[in-house]
Design a protein around this motif. Sequence first.
Motif, PDB file in Angstrom:
ATOM      1  N   HIS A  24     -31.411  10.329 -21.566  1.00 50.99           N
ATOM      2  CA  HIS A  24     -32.489  10.092 -21.449  1.00 50.99           C
ATOM      3  C   HIS A  24     -33.076   9.765 -19.957  1.00 50.99           C
ATOM      4  CE1 HIS A  24     -32.861   9.600 -25.780  1.00 50.99           C
ATOM      5  NE2 HIS A  24     -31.600   8.705 -25.678  1.00 50.99           N
ATOM      6  N   ALA A  29     -32.244   4.154 -18.681  1.00 49.30           N
ATOM      7  CA  ALA A  29     -31.244   5.102 -18.300  1.00 49.30           C
ATOM      8  C   ALA A  29     -30.581   5.003 -16.887  1.00 49.30           C
ATOM      9  CB  ALA A  29     -32.023   6.505 -18.689  1.00 49.30           C
ATOM     10  N   GLU A  76     -30.307  14.418 -18.102  1.00 51.50           N
ATOM     11  CA  GLU A  76     -31.144  14.061 -17.054  1.00 51.50           C
ATOM     12  C   GLU A  76     -30.050  13.702 -15.826  1.00 51.50           C
ATOM     13  OE1 GLU A  76     -34.220  14.051 -16.491  1.00 51.50           O
ATOM     14  OE2 GLU A  76     -34.896  14.322 -18.576  1.00 51.50           O
TER      15      GLU A  76
END
Length: 111
Positions: A24, A29, A76
């Motif tokens: 995420h 994160a 990500e």
Amino acid sequence: MTAERTPGKDYESDPLVVVLCSFHDGAFAELQAGQALQRVLATATTLGLSASFLSEVIGVRPVREELRRALGGTLEPQAVLRVGFGSPVPAGPRPTLEELLTPIGATRARR
């Protein structure tokens, strides 16, 4: 055939590049990625490896998005590191214990 290395430049010509990712995006994160990064750097140090950050890849939004797509679009990217054997460097300056400690009450006085 191995190319001659410049004295003092003992590093791989083909280093390992590590992309640390999260599932995420956002503050939580980034916190988890930072914790994972601590473990990666501590493990590398224990193994006698050096690491350097390739921060432009993460810091420039279009480049980060391109890397995200190259990784399949579901992860990500949070950090990109070059990991390998490097030349030894002296330890950086460290503050003394006295420089780190604050007398009791000093933090209240600053508020």
